[in-house]
Design an enzyme around this catalytic site. Structure first.
Site, short mmCIF file in Angstrom:
data_model
loop_
_atom_site.label_atom_id
_atom_site.label_comp_id
_atom_site.label_asym_id
_atom_site.label_seq_id
_atom_site.Cartn_x
_atom_site.Cartn_y
_atom_site.Cartn_z
N ARG A 146 0.85 -1.19 0.00
CA ARG A 146 0.00 0.00 0.00
C ARG A 146 0.89 1.24 0.00
O ARG A 146 2.05 1.20 0.40
CB ARG A 146 -0.92 0.00 1.22
N LYS A 192 -2.09 -2.77 7.74
CA LYS A 192 -3.28 -2.46 8.52
C LYS A 192 -3.37 -3.35 9.74
O LYS A 192 -2.98 -4.52 9.72
CB LYS A 192 -4.52 -2.65 7.65
N HIS A 236 -2.79 2.73 -5.83
CA HIS A 236 -3.40 1.43 -5.53
C HIS A 236 -3.51 0.55 -6.77
O HIS A 236 -3.66 -0.67 -6.64
CB HIS A 236 -4.77 1.64 -4.91
N ARG A 249 -0.83 -1.97 -6.75
CA ARG A 249 -1.14 -3.10 -5.87
C ARG A 249 -2.04 -4.10 -6.59
O ARG A 249 -1.83 -5.31 -6.50
CB ARG A 249 -1.80 -2.57 -4.60
#
Length: 375
Positions: A159, A184, A256, A259
């Site tokens: 991320r 996260k 993103h 990703r």
């Protein structure tokens, strides 16, 4: 009147920081949401945030603020729901501190999140990734930094927050080369690095000449790159790469997307979705379903064969990249029909028994052409 200032301060200092031990990123996200709300109320009513009362933050005001985010600020539905989550967390804490405002608080908590369209993820193909990585100018210091940063993002699927928070000592080169990051939920993970990425990072670390705790990707003054800076650099290189690869013009490229591109490359290479979830730091395997839906090569295959190798009528096997594991042959199995055959197209009920010279049963029946089995 009950001013909200004491409760608002206790929410951040006591509830989030001490009781919940929320991460600095979570506290910053909640702070931004409450700051936008207070600014909206001050602009609408002319009351300073320090003098606001709970009656000034009723359900109608909160709903108007959420509409303001979408209509005037141009935020997406997802962003609107994130802001609502922070507001509901504040009011849940206030419900315990101010029971005299229970009805007002409950009406705010009853505001539901808004549904949104779940679109297919955007990702880059192999030629598009090559064009993007070739866009940075290797003659400039920023170009060499951006090439190493974008290559690392595509290969590891980090991320943008994980990418900008990397330090020089988070990179391990040589045998067992990998990058360590914290994602996260404060979950730490290690992602392996292939040889080309190792060469780029090794050259960048030598040029960077930073200490162990210094940021891996920084500005010329040594400050850590922000998320907006990474997005701006990516947009600049995407525009330059579009000259060599025009298909990039039809895609909205943001950090993103890199990703997503990493996940799609792993999926198309035949990597199991469980490994992809671990690679990207997802909480569960279901988070990878979006990549399966976006992979047209899997959809093109149609239904796969059953355990006996039979395929549904009208479907043919197609070639697909990635490892294929052969199915073990079924040997020593005898199928006995039980009862009448079900109407087509439903399957018939089948009893699977090991092959045996003599079968003794009073309820099993052979196919319709054979008489009932007897002892």
């Amino acid at each position: 009147m009950t001013p909200i200032a004491p409760t608002l301060q206790a929410f951040f200092t006591e509830r989030l920081a001490r009781q919940c031990q929320a991460s600095p990123r979570t506290i910053a996200a909640y702070r931004d949401a409450i700051r936008l709300l207070l600014g909206f109320v001050q602009q609408r009513t002319g009351t300073a945030p320090a003098k606001l009362d709970w009656n000034d933050l009723n359900a109608d005001v909160i709903s108007a603020f959420l509409n303001h985010l979408e209509d005037e600020r141009g935020n997406s539905t997802r962003t609107r729901n994130v802001r609502l989550t922070a507001i509901r967390s504040l009011f849940s804490y206030a419900a315990l501190q101010h029971p005299e405002h229970a009805l007002l608080i409950q009406r705010v908590l009853d505001i539901p999140p808004k549904r949104f369209d779940k679109r297919t993820v955007t990702f880059l193909t192999g030629p598009e990734v090559d064009a993007l990585l070739a866009a940075p100018d290797p003659k400039r210091w920023e170009g060499r930094r951006d090439k190493a940063m974008l290559t690392l993002a595509v290969q590891t699927g980090l991320r943008v927050t994980e990418l900008t928070s990397l330090n020089c000592d988070d990179i391990t080169l040589g045998e067992g080369a990998a990058v360590r990051c914290e994602g996260k939920g404060r979950k730490q993970r290690t992602v392996p690095l292939d040889r080309p990425v190792q060469n780029l990072l090794g050259a960048w670390l030598n040029e960077r000449a930073g200490r162990r705790g210094d940021p891996l990707f920084c500005t010329r003054t040594g400050r850590r790159l922000s998320r907006d800076a990474v997005a701006q650099r990516l947009s600049t290189h995407a525009q330059a790469a579009a000259r060599a690869c025009p298909s990039l013009l039809d895609k909205s490229i943001h950090p993103h997307v890199l990703r997503h591109s990493c996940a799609m490359s792993l999926l198309q290479a035949g990597v199991d979705t469980t490994v992809i979830a671990l690679w990207l730091g997802y909480a569960g395997v279901r988070s990878t379903d979006a990549y399966v839906h976006a992979d047209m090569t899997i959809k093109g295959e149609g239904p796969g064969p059953d355990r006996y190798g039979h395929r549904p009528p009208g479907t043919l096997p197609t070639q697909r990249q990635g490892p294929r594991f052969p199915r073990p042959p079924v040997r020593g199995i005898q199928k006995l029909w039980i009862g009448p055959k079900l109407p087509s197209p439903g399957p018939s009920r089948v009893l699977i028994l090991p092959a045996c010279p003599s079968i003794s049963t009073s309820t099993s029946r052979c196919p319709a052409t054979s008489p009932p089995l007897r002892k």
